[in-house]
Design an enzyme around this catalytic site. Sequence first.
Site, short mmCIF file in Angstrom:
data_model
loop_
_atom_site.label_atom_id
_atom_site.label_comp_id
_atom_site.label_asym_id
_atom_site.label_seq_id
_atom_site.Cartn_x
_atom_site.Cartn_y
_atom_site.Cartn_z
N CYS A 27 0.85 -1.19 0.00
CA CYS A 27 0.00 0.00 0.00
C CYS A 27 0.88 1.25 0.00
O CYS A 27 0.60 2.23 -0.68
CB CYS A 27 -0.91 -0.02 1.22
SG CYS A 27 -2.03 1.40 1.34
N CYS A 78 -3.29 -1.46 9.46
CA CYS A 78 -4.33 -0.48 9.19
C CYS A 78 -5.09 -0.83 7.92
O CYS A 78 -5.92 -0.06 7.46
CB CYS A 78 -3.70 0.91 9.05
SG CYS A 78 -2.48 1.00 7.72
#
Length: 421
Positions: A111, A208
């Site tokens: 990410c 996350c």
Amino acid sequence: MVKKGKEGKKVVIGMTGGVDSTVAAYLLKKQGLEPIGVTFNFYKEESSQKPGEECLGTCQSKSLVSIQEVCDKLEIPFYGVNASHLFKERVLDRVLTARLGGTAFSPCVYCNILKFDLLVEKSKKLGADFIATGHYAKVVKNIKTGKFQLISANDREQDQSYYLSALDRIHLENLLLPCADIRRSEVEQIAKSLGIHFVKKGDRNRLCFMKEKNFSFYIQKNAPPGMLNNGGIFNFEDGVPIGDHGGVHHFYIGQNKVKALDNVKIEEDARVVEIDRKTKNVYISKTKNIRYSICEVINYKQDPDTDISSPIKVFIQFSQLEKRQACFLYFKNNDTVVLKFQEEIIGLLVKGSHVAIYNGLGAGAKIIGNGTLNSFGFFDKSGKFRSLPDPEEVELEIYGQEDLKLDLSLKIPRKEKDVTF
């Protein structure tokens, strides 16, 4: 401090609405640069959202409107970028493929690669000279080679260099990390002085990516129907049934916190050691029953300045929350290395996880390589644990002086059969 010559330069900074990115933007502006806030919309949950929350991403704690308000408070421009299609292609789909294959995937690492690719692209469009984030890590320039390198932050407890360990030099050469030289406690003090209300995000170093319930829903929605069938959970050593599960897509090799249906209790130290996709059965074992002393890392990318003519002592990190472990690194070929640990380690590594390799333990340790965990230590057919041959023998095999084969699979003896993974 910003070095001489950078004053007045534009810098595109990734904003989440949290403390770290906000303080980073504040510090950049205070030091004479012109920060431009950017937020990426990566993933929209299936549940209904309130007006103004359309841009909630995986690492954002606030809505698009709230992040805009933070940037207004700092008196800096703000842009929202829709990148959900790229996030699906480069992160979500890869996580799904890994989970269906019974392995893990490190979403935060990839990410971040996507984020930095987008920051570089946005900086070019806006005519900015630099990119920035609120991460705790440092970028330094090698005086001899002129190349930029990533090293651990001064605050070792908050260091996030693991998350950034797969970044390329195209990301590092114009990257500013304002929080690298100060401690988190100082960042929090600065944040209080700004008079901005921050939403508490919990443990900032934990995954996350997505909430587990949303992640499970995503897998169920996109996985082939045959993968969703219920199956049994069994003890690996003796095959004793423990309970039932709702589909093998919930499991991967090395997984802890194993859950069964009907609230059947499973011991906390249990780990998934085998997934039989034909029978849909999952086998678990206690952590204390598993040991390893070697592992193989594939898709390995190394620092070009690293000497590969002989084995080197390194420190390896398997996740953001784990401590680094000392080991010897042996180069097998261009994208594969073998790691031999100084001592036999109890536990099970998570196949498919991202591996960051450092040249030291403390603050300022340099990232010298990264890759994907492929396989690790093994038991022979008699049930005896086998370690890697002596370093001298391994060196002969790897550097072509003698034809020695290394068995890098892990075998745990069970009554019916030996299983390799």
